[in-house]
Write a protein that holds these residues in place. Structure first.
Motif, PDB file in Angstrom:
ATOM      1  N   VAL A 102      25.903   2.750 -74.265  1.00 39.73           N
ATOM      2  CA  VAL A 102      24.850   3.235 -74.907  1.00 39.73           C
ATOM      3  C   VAL A 102      23.688   2.132 -75.397  1.00 39.73           C
ATOM      4  O   VAL A 102      23.852   1.234 -76.248  1.00 39.73           O
ATOM      5  CB  VAL A 102      25.202   3.880 -76.366  1.00 39.73           C
ATOM      6  CG1 VAL A 102      24.137   4.457 -77.070  1.00 39.73           C
ATOM      7  CG2 VAL A 102      26.581   4.601 -76.181  1.00 39.73           C
ATOM      8  N   PRO A 103      22.330   2.436 -74.937  1.00 41.21           N
ATOM      9  CA  PRO A 103      21.348   1.402 -75.162  1.00 41.21           C
ATOM     10  C   PRO A 103      21.142   1.580 -76.677  1.00 41.21           C
ATOM     11  O   PRO A 103      21.095   2.635 -77.465  1.00 41.21           O
ATOM     12  CB  PRO A 103      20.217   2.016 -74.497  1.00 41.21           C
ATOM     13  CG  PRO A 103      20.587   2.963 -73.379  1.00 41.21           C
ATOM     14  CD  PRO A 103      22.138   3.585 -73.848  1.00 41.21           C
ATOM     15  N   TYR A 104      20.845   0.165 -77.361  1.00 38.18           N
ATOM     16  CA  TYR A 104      20.652   0.204 -78.721  1.00 38.18           C
ATOM     17  C   TYR A 104      19.473   1.229 -79.029  1.00 38.18           C
ATOM     18  O   TYR A 104      19.498   1.714 -80.309  1.00 38.18           O
ATOM     19  CB  TYR A 104      20.215  -1.022 -78.939  1.00 38.18           C
ATOM     20  CG  TYR A 104      21.394  -2.366 -78.742  1.00 38.18           C
ATOM     21  CD1 TYR A 104      22.753  -1.778 -79.295  1.00 38.18           C
ATOM     22  CD2 TYR A 104      21.048  -3.446 -78.063  1.00 38.18           C
ATOM     23  CE1 TYR A 104      23.621  -2.801 -78.915  1.00 38.18           C
ATOM     24  CE2 TYR A 104      22.338  -4.172 -77.802  1.00 38.18           C
ATOM     25  CZ  TYR A 104      23.582  -3.851 -78.200  1.00 38.18           C
ATOM     26  OH  TYR A 104      24.403  -4.631 -78.024  1.00 38.18           O
ATOM     27  N   GLY A 105      18.430   1.403 -78.211  1.00 37.58           N
ATOM     28  CA  GLY A 105      17.262   2.156 -78.774  1.00 37.58           C
ATOM     29  C   GLY A 105      17.597   3.675 -78.803  1.00 37.58           C
ATOM     30  O   GLY A 105      16.902   4.437 -79.370  1.00 37.58           O
ATOM     31  N   ARG A 106      18.771   3.978 -78.268  1.00 35.96           N
ATOM     32  CA  ARG A 106      19.030   5.479 -78.022  1.00 35.96           C
ATOM     33  C   ARG A 106      19.664   5.824 -79.410  1.00 35.96           C
ATOM     34  O   ARG A 106      20.102   7.081 -79.661  1.00 35.96           O
ATOM     35  CB  ARG A 106      19.786   5.715 -77.086  1.00 35.96           C
ATOM     36  CG  ARG A 106      18.835   5.517 -75.663  1.00 35.96           C
ATOM     37  CD  ARG A 106      17.870   6.555 -75.962  1.00 35.96           C
ATOM     38  NE  ARG A 106      17.288   6.762 -74.590  1.00 35.96           N
ATOM     39  CZ  ARG A 106      15.919   7.201 -74.433  1.00 35.96           C
ATOM     40  NH1 ARG A 106      15.009   7.413 -75.409  1.00 35.96           N
ATOM     41  NH2 ARG A 106      15.511   7.449 -73.193  1.00 35.96           N
ATOM     42  N   MET A 107      20.458   5.020 -80.224  1.00 35.38           N
ATOM     43  CA  MET A 107      21.368   5.227 -81.518  1.00 35.38           C
ATOM     44  C   MET A 107      20.441   5.982 -82.389  1.00 35.38           C
ATOM     45  O   MET A 107      19.229   5.265 -82.824  1.00 35.38           O
ATOM     46  CB  MET A 107      21.675   4.082 -81.872  1.00 35.38           C
ATOM     47  CG  MET A 107      22.728   3.372 -80.760  1.00 35.38           C
ATOM     48  SD  MET A 107      23.656   1.676 -81.369  1.00 35.38           S
ATOM     49  CE  MET A 107      24.493   1.437 -80.020  1.00 35.38           C
ATOM     50  N   VAL A 129      25.907   8.118 -82.789  1.00 27.75           N
ATOM     51  CA  VAL A 129      25.414   9.309 -82.365  1.00 27.75           C
ATOM     52  C   VAL A 129      24.013   9.101 -81.857  1.00 27.75           C
ATOM     53  O   VAL A 129      23.272   8.324 -82.034  1.00 27.75           O
ATOM     54  CB  VAL A 129      25.320  10.209 -83.892  1.00 27.75           C
ATOM     55  CG1 VAL A 129      24.638  11.752 -83.499  1.00 27.75           C
ATOM     56  CG2 VAL A 129      26.464  10.535 -84.278  1.00 27.75           C
ATOM     57  N   THR A 130      23.830   9.675 -80.588  1.00 31.93           N
ATOM     58  CA  THR A 130      22.604   9.773 -79.838  1.00 31.93           C
ATOM     59  C   THR A 130      22.096  10.980 -79.769  1.00 31.93           C
ATOM     60  O   THR A 130      22.707  12.117 -80.248  1.00 31.93           O
ATOM     61  CB  THR A 130      22.875   9.136 -78.580  1.00 31.93           C
ATOM     62  OG1 THR A 130      23.650  10.294 -77.711  1.00 31.93           O
ATOM     63  CG2 THR A 130      23.580   7.704 -78.390  1.00 31.93           C
ATOM     64  N   ALA A 131      21.147  11.425 -79.031  1.00 31.79           N
ATOM     65  CA  ALA A 131      20.465  12.806 -79.092  1.00 31.79           C
ATOM     66  C   ALA A 131      21.534  13.300 -78.164  1.00 31.79           C
ATOM     67  O   ALA A 131      21.355  14.743 -78.093  1.00 31.79           O
ATOM     68  CB  ALA A 131      19.169  12.780 -78.542  1.00 31.79           C
ATOM     69  N   ALA A 132      22.455  12.998 -77.327  1.00 31.58           N
ATOM     70  CA  ALA A 132      23.087  13.646 -76.503  1.00 31.58           C
ATOM     71  C   ALA A 132      24.640  13.913 -77.189  1.00 31.58           C
ATOM     72  O   ALA A 132      25.277  12.803 -77.433  1.00 31.58           O
ATOM     73  CB  ALA A 132      23.298  12.937 -75.027  1.00 31.58           C
ATOM     74  N   ALA A 133      25.104  14.912 -77.180  1.00 32.09           N
ATOM     75  CA  ALA A 133      26.290  15.214 -77.586  1.00 32.09           C
ATOM     76  C   ALA A 133      27.640  14.525 -77.221  1.00 32.09           C
ATOM     77  O   ALA A 133      28.357  14.226 -77.255  1.00 32.09           O
ATOM     78  CB  ALA A 133      26.559  16.864 -78.099  1.00 32.09           C
TER      79      ALA A 133
ATOM     80  N   THR B 467      22.313  13.517 -71.345  1.00 30.25           N
ATOM     81  CA  THR B 467      20.871  13.799 -72.037  1.00 30.25           C
ATOM     82  C   THR B 467      21.163  14.724 -73.164  1.00 30.25           C
ATOM     83  O   THR B 467      22.325  15.082 -73.293  1.00 30.25           O
ATOM     84  CB  THR B 467      20.045  14.352 -70.748  1.00 30.25           C
ATOM     85  OG1 THR B 467      20.740  15.575 -70.550  1.00 30.25           O
ATOM     86  CG2 THR B 467      19.882  13.570 -69.735  1.00 30.25           C
ATOM     87  N   VAL B 468      20.294  15.346 -73.559  1.00 31.40           N
ATOM     88  CA  VAL B 468      20.202  16.522 -74.851  1.00 31.40           C
ATOM     89  C   VAL B 468      21.059  17.376 -74.224  1.00 31.40           C
ATOM     90  O   VAL B 468      21.027  17.670 -72.963  1.00 31.40           O
ATOM     91  CB  VAL B 468      19.011  16.917 -75.250  1.00 31.40           C
ATOM     92  CG1 VAL B 468      18.360  15.480 -75.984  1.00 31.40           C
ATOM     93  CG2 VAL B 468      18.071  17.283 -74.235  1.00 31.40           C
ATOM     94  N   ALA B 469      21.426  18.234 -74.989  1.00 32.62           N
ATOM     95  CA  ALA B 469      22.506  19.188 -74.446  1.00 32.62           C
ATOM     96  C   ALA B 469      21.683  20.372 -73.843  1.00 32.62           C
ATOM     97  O   ALA B 469      20.212  20.642 -74.136  1.00 32.62           O
ATOM     98  CB  ALA B 469      23.228  19.884 -75.666  1.00 32.62           C
ATOM     99  N   GLY B 470      22.195  21.096 -72.891  1.00 30.82           N
ATOM    100  CA  GLY B 470      21.546  22.084 -72.139  1.00 30.82           C
ATOM    101  C   GLY B 470      22.517  22.708 -71.211  1.00 30.82           C
ATOM    102  O   GLY B 470      23.565  22.318 -70.865  1.00 30.82           O
ATOM    103  N   PRO B 471      21.929  23.491 -70.256  1.00 31.43           N
ATOM    104  CA  PRO B 471      22.673  24.090 -69.184  1.00 31.43           C
ATOM    105  C   PRO B 471      23.025  23.021 -68.093  1.00 31.43           C
ATOM    106  O   PRO B 471      23.918  23.322 -67.399  1.00 31.43           O
ATOM    107  CB  PRO B 471      21.715  25.246 -68.672  1.00 31.43           C
ATOM    108  CG  PRO B 471      20.400  24.698 -68.908  1.00 31.43           C
ATOM    109  CD  PRO B 471      20.496  24.221 -70.246  1.00 31.43           C
ATOM    110  N   ILE B 472      22.209  21.931 -68.078  1.00 31.01           N
ATOM    111  CA  ILE B 472      22.627  20.956 -66.879  1.00 31.01           C
ATOM    112  C   ILE B 472      23.652  19.821 -67.402  1.00 31.01           C
ATOM    113  O   ILE B 472      23.240  19.189 -68.402  1.00 31.01           O
ATOM    114  CB  ILE B 472      21.079  20.413 -66.452  1.00 31.01           C
ATOM    115  CG1 ILE B 472      20.138  21.356 -65.992  1.00 31.01           C
ATOM    116  CG2 ILE B 472      21.495  19.336 -65.252  1.00 31.01           C
ATOM    117  CD1 ILE B 472      18.854  20.863 -65.831  1.00 31.01           C
ATOM    118  N   VAL B 473      24.707  19.851 -66.597  1.00 30.89           N
ATOM    119  CA  VAL B 473      25.573  18.539 -66.916  1.00 30.89           C
ATOM    120  C   VAL B 473      25.185  17.542 -65.908  1.00 30.89           C
ATOM    121  O   VAL B 473      25.587  18.019 -64.695  1.00 30.89           O
ATOM    122  CB  VAL B 473      26.991  19.188 -66.878  1.00 30.89           C
ATOM    123  CG1 VAL B 473      27.723  17.771 -67.414  1.00 30.89           C
ATOM    124  CG2 VAL B 473      27.121  19.999 -68.300  1.00 30.89           C
ATOM    125  N   ALA B 474      24.905  16.578 -66.083  1.00 31.01           N
ATOM    126  CA  ALA B 474      24.496  15.446 -64.921  1.00 31.01           C
ATOM    127  C   ALA B 474      25.723  14.603 -64.926  1.00 31.01           C
ATOM    128  O   ALA B 474      25.906  13.438 -65.347  1.00 31.01           O
ATOM    129  CB  ALA B 474      23.365  14.652 -65.377  1.00 31.01           C
TER     130      ALA B 474
END
Lengths: 165, 514
Positions: A102-107, A129-133, B467-474
């Motif tokens: 996890v890049p620090y800037g993304r936290m 926690v990042t923007a990606a679950a 990436t942010v949640a969505g239909p695409i899982v990379a």
């Protein structure tokens, strides 16, 4: 030798920081408690129906729980984290390995949580926690002072490299 | 009051379109009134022209006791209270747009306030349901970051909604100077009577031709929309299901010796399902008609709809990943679908009833590639676009799965692969159901490498880009373990560099200093 090459290794030689050995106890308590509940639940069909061969289900579950419990020290030793120049890397798992960077800037948030057993053992869990679950990065089993130090360090690093989404 | 966008975005509090209460809930009242009148018609006629007594009916009771004036008064009071309440709630529902914020205040007894920062905008949606179009109104919805939800302005007058959208995007873009042309170009007020105006708005093209040059627009051919919907993935399953149902009932019928029962079984299980499926298809098709994608300076504008029109603008840098996919039935026609992952999604349903993630429900290969260029402006260089074009087939120099991984990827091991470029990560999967995922490195949140026991035995591993949640899982699996390790290491450095260099979120901050 083939076992060596087939295994996923990221920076094998470098200084992965381990988690506290006391976390073995915490993890073990969790495994045993949930293992007992699941085993009891899986024994219900056998107890209710009285069919003798259904005993195989709780027996199999109990075996899996036992193996998991025996492997706990190794699993805890496999957990490690590294603060690299630009990102935090966390690895865990022996049978099922997962390494996340996890890049620090993304936290976005750095959480510290303590369960009841954690508290008794004087340990904490640091969660990022990042923007990606899907990132789902946790570093369990840190001594309370270490956890707070790690959190402050991460927050400071994230602040200097703040980026948008 | 003028129609200039600055009039609505001057930092003062404004009210919504006067027809708002009617559009939001009024239709329900009309429907209730219609039902009540429909049911009472016989009773009223009976009472006026003398009819047999039924007895025990509240209306008879009222008439019998001579309470008609009182009852009418009661109804009148209720109606007046409702009208007063809706009028008051319309008066109290105000919004304002300042240089940094959009704020909405509403509620009569319980006040709610919503604030959204303009630089956090993920998309702006202008939606016009049929009834609202008749009134010349539109709903403007501003989508904010994932956790922040959205701010709705329902309803505004149609032309002002479009102008306001442009103004909000300009402020979000970080443009320092006010563009004279953008700020001071009110839509020419259509001359003529009110009815002529409405008719003009109804028949106007969904996408204003003056907005973008035609070479920056991709339109969908109606025939292709219909054909592609019929040939969608769901159709494959319906055919499989039909085969199962038919053969099942035939076998059951043969076993029981009653062929009539078997035929009835087919009819009763399958016909309702078929009707449901067909109505679903029709709904999808009507929603996708008049679909257009345009690359404007303020982002990707996706518009669609025949009766109810919707258009959504995704500002640059708000698309977090993108996939170009093709199902088996589309292969002969070389059709592709382009979908995106974005932070926060609006409540409005997307084209074809899907979530608002499909920026091109169906298009030719060339159109899909153009959309990719439109969707990620400033994030993809020429080489990467060429690689994506080649990557849709089996070229492009991807790192593909080793031969031994064929156990895990029976048909696709030759195609299944990964390519890390400085500006984007490309993940390619599937041989039957083809799929190419593009994640701009500037949007990567984190990277994970993983390996399960089976993968270890084969010396392969998986790599996922979050990436942010969505239909695409990379996520791509069954790659050689060393390739996974190398890519993981390279991604860490590329991502950091790309994030540091990224300016796409404030896409106009570099210009307009004059």
């Amino acid at each position: 030798m083939s076992e060596q090459t087939a295994r996923l290794e990221v920076d094998p030689a470098s200084d992965w920081r381990p988690v506290s050995s006391r976390y073995v106890v915490v993890d073990l308590v969790g495994t045993v408690v949930s293992g007992v509940i699941i085993t009891a639940g899986s024994a219900l069909p056998w107890l209710i129906s009285g069919l003798p061969w259904l005993v195989a289900i709780p027996a199999a579950v109990a075996t899996i729980v036992l193996v998991t419990a025996v492997l706990t020290p190794r699993r805890v030793r496999a957990i490690g984290y590294r603060l690299r120049d630009d990102d935090l890397v966390v690895r865990r798992g022996i049978l099922r390995q997962r390494i996340v960077a996890v890049p620090y800037g993304r936290m976005q948030l750095v959480d510290i949580s303590r369960g009841p057993v954690d508290r008794w053992a004087g340990l904490s869990e640091v969660k990022l926690v990042t923007a990606a679950a899907a990132s789902n990065v946790t570093v369990p089993g840190l001594a309370e002072a270490d956890a707070e130090e790690l959190r402050d360090r991460l927050v400071a690093l994230a602040e200097t490299r703040r980026a948008g989404l | 009051m003028t129609d200039a966008p600055a009039a609505l975005a001057d930092g003062e509090w404004h009210r919504l379109h006067p027809a708002t209460p009617l559009l939001r809930g009024g239709a329900v009242f009309i429907a209730i009134a219609a039902i009540v009148i429909g049911n009472l018609r016989d009773r009223v006629v009976d009472l006026l022209f003398g009819a047999p007594e039924y007895g025990g009916d509240p209306i008879d009771e009222i008439v019998g006791r001579g309470l008609v004036p009182l009852a009418l008064l009661g109804v009148l009071v209720v109606i007046l209270v409702i009208i007063a309440a809706t009028w008051l709630s319309w008066r109290m529902h105000t919004f304002r747009i300042t240089d940094e914020l959009v704020e909405v205040r509403s509620g009569l007894l319980f006040r709610t306030e919503r604030k959204g920062r303009l630089d956090r905008i993920q998309g702006i949606n202008v939606n016009r349901p049929l009834l609202a179009r008749l009134f010349g109104a539109a709903r403007l919805e501003i989508t904010l970051g994932a956790g922040d939800g959205s701010v709705q302005l329902a309803y505004l007058s149609g032309s002002r909604a479009d102008a306001l959208r442009g103004e909000i995007l300009r402020r979000a873009s970080g443009a320092r100077a006010r563009d004279a042309d953008a700020a001071a170009a009110p839509t020419a007020a259509p001359a003529g009577s009110l009815i002529e105006q409405r008719v003009g708005e109804l028949v106007a093209p969904e996408l204003d031709p003056a907005l973008v040059s035609p070479d920056r627009v991709v339109r969908m051919h109606p025939g292709r929309v219909i054909a592609s919907t019929l040939l969608s993935g769901g159709t494959v399953w319906i055919i499989v299901l039909a085969a199962v149902v038919v053969s099942g009932s035939v076998i059951a019928g043969a076993a029981s010796g009653e062929p009539i029962a078997a035929v009835a079984g087919i009819v009763f299980t399958f016909i309702p399902m078929l009707i449901g499926w067909v109505s679903f298809l029709i709904r999808r098709i009507t929603r996708s008609l008049r679909f257009s994608v345009a690359a404007t300076t303020d982002g990707l504008r996706v518009g669609y709809g025949l009766l109810e029109t919707t258009n959504e603008t995704l500002p640059p840098g708000r698309i977090h990943s993108l996939s170009i996919s093709q199902n088996l039935l589309w292969r002969p026609f070389d059709w592709w679908e382009v979908r995106v992952n974005r932070a926060g999604s609006s409540s409005a349903q997307g084209a074809a009833g899907r979530q608002n993630t499909s920026v091109l429900p169906v298009g030719t290969r060339e159109e899909a590639l153009r959309i990719v260029g439109f969707a990620l402006p400033g994030l993809l260089d020429e080489d990467s676009r060429a690689v994506i074009a080649a990557g849709l087939g089996s070229g492009g120099g991807f790192t593909t799965s080793p031969r031994r991984a064929a156990v895990l990827r029976w048909f696709s091991w030759r195609r299944n692969g990964l390519l890390v470029r400085p500006d984007a990560v490309l993940l390619r999967r599937g041989a039957i159901w083809r799929d190419l995922v593009v994640v701009p490195t500037a949007r990567v949140q984190s990277v994970a490498a993983s390996q399960g026991p089976l993968e270890r035995a084969l010396g392969v591993g998986s790599l996922a880009v979050h990436t942010v949640a969505g239909p695409i899982v990379a996520r791509v699996g069954a790659l050689d373990v060393h390739d996974v390790e190398d890519s993981f290491a390279r991604l860490a450095t590329t991502t950091t560099a790309a994030v540091a260099a990224d300016r796409s979120q404030r896409w106009r901050s570099a210009e307009g200093t004059a």
